[in-house]
Motif scaffolding. Structure first.
Motif, PDB file in Angstrom:
ATOM      1  N   GLU A 181       0.810  -1.223   0.000  1.00  0.00           N
ATOM      2  CA  GLU A 181       0.000   0.000   0.000  1.00  0.00           C
ATOM      3  C   GLU A 181       0.842   1.271   0.000  1.00  0.00           C
ATOM      4  O   GLU A 181       0.799   2.065   0.938  1.00  0.00           O
ATOM      5  CB  GLU A 181      -0.952   0.004   1.207  1.00  0.00           C
ATOM      6  CG  GLU A 181      -1.996  -1.097   1.153  1.00  0.00           C
ATOM      7  CD  GLU A 181      -2.875  -1.140   2.411  1.00  0.00           C
ATOM      8  OE1 GLU A 181      -2.581  -0.437   3.381  1.00  0.00           O
ATOM      9  OE2 GLU A 181      -3.866  -1.895   2.394  1.00  0.00           O
ATOM     10  N   ASP A 234      -6.655  -2.791  -2.556  1.00  0.00           N
ATOM     11  CA  ASP A 234      -7.218  -3.203  -1.284  1.00  0.00           C
ATOM     12  C   ASP A 234      -8.559  -2.506  -1.132  1.00  0.00           C
ATOM     13  O   ASP A 234      -8.631  -1.288  -0.957  1.00  0.00           O
ATOM     14  CB  ASP A 234      -6.258  -2.845  -0.149  1.00  0.00           C
ATOM     15  CG  ASP A 234      -4.956  -3.640  -0.276  1.00  0.00           C
ATOM     16  OD1 ASP A 234      -4.910  -4.568  -1.104  1.00  0.00           O
ATOM     17  OD2 ASP A 234      -3.997  -3.327   0.444  1.00  0.00           O
ATOM     18  N   TYR A 259     -11.969  -1.726   0.543  1.00  0.00           N
ATOM     19  CA  TYR A 259     -12.678  -1.630   1.814  1.00  0.00           C
ATOM     20  C   TYR A 259     -13.909  -0.760   1.633  1.00  0.00           C
ATOM     21  O   TYR A 259     -13.906   0.420   1.976  1.00  0.00           O
ATOM     22  CB  TYR A 259     -11.744  -1.068   2.892  1.00  0.00           C
ATOM     23  CG  TYR A 259     -10.651  -2.035   3.244  1.00  0.00           C
ATOM     24  CD1 TYR A 259     -10.878  -3.024   4.192  1.00  0.00           C
ATOM     25  CD2 TYR A 259      -9.416  -2.009   2.609  1.00  0.00           C
ATOM     26  CE1 TYR A 259      -9.891  -3.962   4.507  1.00  0.00           C
ATOM     27  CE2 TYR A 259      -8.431  -2.932   2.926  1.00  0.00           C
ATOM     28  CZ  TYR A 259      -8.678  -3.904   3.872  1.00  0.00           C
ATOM     29  OH  TYR A 259      -7.717  -4.830   4.184  1.00  0.00           O
ATOM     30  N   GLU A 309      -6.787  -7.229  -1.046  1.00  0.00           N
ATOM     31  CA  GLU A 309      -7.411  -7.257   0.278  1.00  0.00           C
ATOM     32  C   GLU A 309      -8.876  -6.873   0.102  1.00  0.00           C
ATOM     33  O   GLU A 309      -9.189  -5.765  -0.312  1.00  0.00           O
ATOM     34  CB  GLU A 309      -6.748  -6.268   1.246  1.00  0.00           C
ATOM     35  CG  GLU A 309      -5.259  -6.516   1.437  1.00  0.00           C
ATOM     36  CD  GLU A 309      -4.611  -5.576   2.465  1.00  0.00           C
ATOM     37  OE1 GLU A 309      -5.357  -4.811   3.121  1.00  0.00           O
ATOM     38  OE2 GLU A 309      -3.375  -5.599   2.578  1.00  0.00           O
TER      39      GLU A 309
HETATM   40 ZN   LIG Z   1      -4.246  -2.997   4.145  1.00  0.00          ZN
END
Ligand SMILES: [Zn+2]
Ligand SMILES: [Zn+2]
Ligand SMILES: [Zn+2]
Lengths: 657, 657, 657
Positions: free
Chosen positions: B144, B267, B269, B316
């Motif tokens: 990241e 990733d 989220y 992720e």
């Molecule tokens: Zn992460």
């Protein structure tokens, strides 16, 4: 008992010629205790080793001769310039890494060993000089620890102190690495000297790291205070050692500091605190702008009654408008009297006004005193005089102590640190959560004791609540097990180990025979997305997903089918932060099952039981007829029709309980 | 194709005895890829030169023996304490001039040559040790980049690096002075060593100065990543090199980094990103609090499909509540499955969940895993199992790749830097502008490709939009000239030269045969003072004053008589930031002129074409009948009546297109 | 008189070949004055001691030959890099303790002696080189003192300078300790070298300490300006010395700086200032987003007419959209003309536009000029041309000066510092209070003079107001005593001694024969808790508790029975911050008792009397018929029906007065 009034006085601010008249006016007002000296270091020791104590001796003599009792403050909250210049590394450092400078007060780091020695030196000199003086009734250590947020300092002194503290705690770097979980993100250290202070990190530091830093910082305050208390006790026997705490100051453990005091006191500024440290909304702040929050002072009265095992004072009582809040309105007429009586209702020994005369110069020139700066009597003076006269009439009738309250809340400073470190949702604040519980009980007319998690005595309460507890102590688990009344636990209680990890058995981490419930996960919520309960009401900000064992019973369930309130015998676990109405219902029912009489009080009206009497207070702007609560007969003080800012006292037997 | 599921695993967090069981449970869940190792430096090299790779080898063996494929991360996002203490000047420095400290992660400056060498050293050691291991399927470089904002660092290392970068670019101080316009405010330099970093200036620094600094900072990330990729490729042939990007992270050029990768991953989220990086209003955030923004993930799927020329993963995937956003709600049941399928709909090869088991300690202890911290299966586990089973049934039926989309948006990282440097109006944000275009197309049921300004291939799209482009590349001008479909350009596109100056011919600086329009001046607008168009709708935040040549036609005109949308052949220039409704109308009409079928989708419903199938997703809280969109017959997956959190897949021929 | 137009020009930004054409276009537009040179240090002295003045001489020649008059700026607002590198401690330091860097402008500390010497050197060199040039009509010292907030600098140079300043003022540490009340909080010093700068303290520093620092900082600006003015006067006789002040910049005393100037000028950016420094609410800002606040420019015109005893210019007039405010809208057509005429109505000699041609590069590339960056005439050009033509027709008819206004406001920079240091309530701001009074008078159609507290001449006004005055000067007390008209004093006037203490006799500290009133205490109020007056209206933010002597009369009383407005002869004391309606009523009545004719003007319409003429301005968005105000006959300029952005001028005799 002999309840007294007091006042804070700065003889060094006024011509010596005025002292005698000031003392006489104090005495004739009915003042008994006079606090002096706590900011006077530059006058007591203008240069290193040059002690000029004579003027202070003369001031004590003058007060003593007027029949007043002196509370002498150690001047360590205001180290003089020459001392700071000698040891500039004593200055505190902010989380921003910037050193704070001389030029106001509290410009020291609690962890600085050199400054600690200086404080012991001046305390010793004062204690030797005045410890046996018959006019000295008590001592105040320093002034308002952590006012202006210096407990958390990120100085080299703090770093060295923290490393040493960790070494004592963990003995080996491996033990520290294990406890903190330093394998995460390769944070492992191989020597204690590698530990940094947890500020200025790229993203959040390890919560266990921060928690230990918070414990260390609290311990430094304890150490600082104890060093002075020990010296005073050695050289001024028979005098009480006091410190004056502040409102909503949670950064150090007041139970720990309080253990080294004879008397906890606090500085109660109802209007300033409503403005600058209340979670309430604008409408509430508007409503009580001239009266103060009806529960905030009460909470702290109950808290500081607990921190030194019962003996407590208000050391500084707001007497009029102050200078330090975003807005500084004047108290409504009568409020200074009301605040004084509210303190006595919660068991205060002394209520001391800050300050005698408004100083026309320097930082606090806009802070009212009992006298105006031109020595004319201000509104606070007249109200103090009324309290003094009423005390004269009533003091003997009232019980010596407040006695055991109806209900208890377990309160715990480390929990405040924990949820500040890891709120998980923006609104999660330990004080706010506990205060929601406190206010709800008070709206129900209940009197409340605050009980430390570290040494809980739960016997005799109709209801005990334990919201938001960071981690259980064995003592508290045993106390809960032994307690026969109703216990309301949660939300978030017992959700961490002492090492700030999720317990193996998941929260609340209680033995199954106590509570067979597991929090499998939680969610924090936007204010506009509450979770509604099937039975009405909602969880706001925070809700938990509970799995409950076969011995439990669901009392409340969320709309999406998750247990919300679970019972196992006399113990209940609450899986969310209830809205105000829901919390009111839950506590009302539990209180009533616990045999307590509750009343539904409107926002401005509050009650407090004190021994065999009940006090009523009207913070509101309209009158109220106390007969509606079952009061009968003429109260000892005041009337059944209680006016705005009014106080009434009646025997328990006539209070409809 | 063989779409796979993956998971992120930290063997160093758990007893070695547990590894075998963990691997077996992963395999039985249907996991194929397992990412490990990316934060383990302190365990791999506890002291300088002391490599402890054995445990990692054993972990790889265990996973490999369970039939799992390992993605091995280089541990360079978490340099250990001993290394930082060796070279403390590797730490990043904020724009405030304060050095960030060890204690979390990403505590390094991309421009620090010494740290770069260390990263090459540990990468080489790992690549040599495990590069040929049959269990190693791929590598992840670092973790990241720019998470926690360290790309812009103002350290001495960055200053030296920037000066050298400028010297390479400009060769002479005179050339730099000329390019930057340093005659303005006497900012001229006479040696490259005089150039400062553009922080802590009295007022805003020269935009060209900042732009070059932004380019330099981006280049440092590229350099950092490429150094690792080169070593891995040399020592681990046949394995893919991957990096995991983040959401709405624009500070370095992901096309440039992506060019050195085999696979871009990111990733994802959805709930955390809605909370902490969305421009949407509170009502939108409330509506999708448990589902995530219906377009945010899609945008990044499309973006990162572009950055490495088609191959991309979700490295992720949020599996439950996380810990790092202002609020961390739980996903609505079914959303983890939906998010996984949305990724596959956009062409993902792999969707990998973060993380296997919730860690009960350290910073991310409140971050859910597929397993709870007590190893019980959490909600995400069950949803991943469902995806795994559905994949088993459908993977072969679905096309290998998503194929060319309906429409394209030109996206350009330097444009994001430019308008951050010079927003001119507080609300002007490049991502927000582009995302408005993206969301509008998606609301119309269109599938979208993202195309870099640096290497644009516009062939075959029904419509191409180019909002907010900083400066034209010759390639893009030629592509626009050659393209036969409709192009919507602006607002603010082509408004600067590469040296951050207003073009001589004024914006949009296109040859007259392409677009004979000039922006004579602009205004930025308060939210409450939009500019209304005669034909309805308005420009918000930003509007331009256009002068258009004789070959152009006014399509829309502002109420005060200024051309708002101008056409010249198949090219349109839009002179303002349209409100949502206006943009919808403009794009709907252009799409329809381009022969595209559009649908009017309500907020919670989204479609994505993938090869010969169309996917439908219901982010909303109520069911929807897809027949209303022309869908017929039983979908391959799901039903015509799509429930909340539902997914449906149907052949293109039955999707009403 | 000969009113002129001017323009700001940067020959160093353009090819020398273009200068002649530029000058010709200026002259043909009707420009007379051209300001040049104020940011050109790096071109005038590229290395220490290497003066390159030739190009500047040629530029002056070109302008002079076109008949233009040059205002030559000293380049000291932009010290070049080589100079900063020679003396890096010349850089200013923020209150955060962080040094500001080279890279924009104003990167110097006013208190730095070394930099002052450098400024004298370059000024001397320029004055010698060009002082006698016939093309030089005037000089500008530096540029926009305190733009970007560098007056308050916390550098070592400032600390040394402040200590020396204190030593001169107090002579002995004891005198300082006494004046500051340093006995409070043990702040006493024993040597001047112990005095710290008042930043980074733990809590607020002593207000007297800060007040002296503010006085010192202001004096440093005065010193800086005077050093240049003295040199210019010595070497360029007969030329005016000018500085260009900014809007709502209160950190230094402009009366003190103005005393060393021949002409005060200011930089008037109506739209930018409405956006970034107005207290008005969003609705007001929306309403005037394209016109500017109808009173803000007028206030500063009146202020800067006062600071140099009558002679004043607008040095930079906004000509179109700017680049530096949160939003940068375009002026409504006609507003540039209106703003120009508003300045002349208040007595300006010159209105000079910033800038001639928009620069396509560097920080201000989005700042409009009279010409676009491609040299085409922009909107501002056309409006300047109209003003030029109108001036040609009217200049001779208009009086030479504006003449004495109807009413006066006493304005005082130290009062601004005082209430910034000690607001006591969050909203208390001196400018805001004074501007409320100013706007109210202007809404009543009154013309206003601003009068310094230091040298007040109150003769001849119908009404004098003195709101929020920090402390009385003996001169002002005598002026008030002598003045026969009505005086409105307060709130908060005279509430401090010069040493920032509460006066012995309590505020307003006037002799009893002038005003026998005492403010016993005050309260600051939340916006939602105003104090209502029995007669209607309310006090907001601030109210005082007045005790008035027997010679006084209560005019207004609060609902809780406190005198709100008290009269003693022709003097009134106002005990609170009145709401807009109340203030309107109070001033209207007083004005009418003072024999003034008032009009009720709606928000967009404003009047200004200039000699024997009255000007009307329409900032509003709808037309207005001036006959409603009693105007008769065809105005000299414009019509009775005044359009949006319209200007009308009529003889006093036809203006209904
Ligand atoms: Zn992460
Ligand atoms: Zn206090
Ligand atoms: Zn300017």
């Amino acid at each position: 008992m002999n309840r007294t009034l007091g006042v804070c006085y700065y003889p060094e601010h006024w011509p010596e010629a005025q002292w005698v008249e000031d003392a006489a006016r104090m005495a004739s007002l009915g003042i008994v205790h006079v606090r002096i000296g706590e900011f006077a270091w530059s006058r007591l020791e203008p240069r290193r080793g040059v002690y000029e104590f004579d003027w202070l001796g003369r001031a004590i003599d003058v007060l003593h001769q007027a029949g007043l009792k002196v509370v002498l403050g150690t001047p360590t909250a205001t180290p003089p310039k020459w001392l700071v210049d000698e040891m500039p590394d004593m200055l505190p450092v902010g989380a921003d890494g910037l050193t704070r400078k001389f030029g106001s007060r509290r410009h020291y780091d609690f962890a600085h060993d050199g400054y600690l020695e200086e404080c012991k030196r001046i305390t010793l000199a004062l204690a030797k000089a005045f410890g046996a003086h018959p006019g000295i009734a008590a001592w105040q250590t320093d002034n308002e620890y952590d006012c202006h947020n210096t407990t958390l300092s990120y100085s080299p002194a703090a770093k060295a102190g923290f490393q040493a503290w960790l070494q004592r705690k963990y003995q080996s770097p491996e033990a520290l690495n294990r406890a903190w979980g330093n394998v995460f993100w390769s944070m492992e250290i191989s020597e204690f000297s590698e530990v940094e202070l947890p500020n200025l990190t790229v993203t959040e530091p390890n919560p266990t790291h921060v928690m230990d830093f918070r414990r260390f910082a609290s311990d430094m305050v304890v150490r600082f205070n104890k060093a002075q208390a020990d010296i005073i006790r050695a050289h001024s026997p028979g005098r009480d050692v006091i410190h004056n705490f502040m409102g909503r100051t949670l950064v150090f453990d007041h139970f720990d500091v309080g253990a080294d005091l004879d008397i906890s006191s606090w500085d109660s500024y109802p209007l300033g605190f409503l403005e600058d440290r209340s979670d309430q909304n604008d409408d509430w702040k508007r409503q009580f702008a001239h009266a103060g929050d009806p529960d905030f002072q009460a909470f702290h009265h109950d808290l500081y009654r607990a921190t030194s095992k019962g003996r407590w004072w208000v050391m500084e009582q707001q007497p009029g408008p102050v200078n330090w809040a975003p807005h500084n309105p004047a108290p409504r007429n009568g409020m200074v009297r009301l605040w004084s009586w509210e303190a006595f209702a919660h068991g205060a020994e002394t209520v001391s006004y800050f300050r005698w005369r408004q100083a026309p110069f320097a930082q606090e020139q806009m802070h009212a005193g009992l006298l105006r700066s031109d020595s004319v009597e201000a509104q606070g003076f007249h109200e103090a005089a009324q309290v003094s006269s009423e005390l004269g009439a009533l003091d003997r009738e009232l019980s010596d102590s407040a006695g055991k309250a109806d209900v208890a809340i377990v309160f715990d400073y480390p929990s405040a640190w924990a949820w500040e470190i890891q709120p998980q949702g923006r609104e999660f604040d330990y004080f706010r959560l506990v205060f929601d519980f406190y206010r709800t009980m008070r709206r129900l007319g209940l009197s409340i004791d605050i009980v430390p998690a570290s040494a809980p005595d739960l016997e005799g309460y109709g209801l005990v609540t334990i919201p938001g507890l960071f981690t259980w102590t064995p003592a508290l688990i045993e106390a809960v097990r032994a307690y026969q009344g109703h216990v309301l636990i949660g939300p978030r209680s017992g959700s961490k180990t002492a090492d700030f990890a999720i317990p193996d058995s998941l929260p609340p981490a209680l033995p199954k025979d106590i509570l067979d419930v597991r929090v499998t996960h939680v969610e924090s919520l936007r204010e506009d997305t509450p979770v509604y309960l099937a039975e009405g009401g909602s969880f706001q900000y925070w809700r938990e997903f509970l799995e409950a064992g076969p011995e439990t019973e669901n009392i409340l369930t969320t709309g999406d089918g998750v247990p919300g309130l679970v019972a196992q015998g006399n113990r209940r676990y609450l899986g969310g932060w209830p809205d105000q109405g829901l919390l009111y219902d839950i506590i009302m029912r539990l209180a009533s099952r616990g045999g307590l009489v509750t009343k539904e009080l409107r926002d401005g009206l509050r009650l407090r039981r004190h021994g065999n009497h009940v006090f009523a207070f009207n913070y509101g702007a309209t009158a109220f007829d106390l007969s509606a609560l079952g009061w009968t007969g003429k109260p000892l003080l005041g009337d059944l029709m209680i006016e705005p800012s009014g106080v009434a006292i009646t025997p328990l037997s006539r209070a409809g309980s």
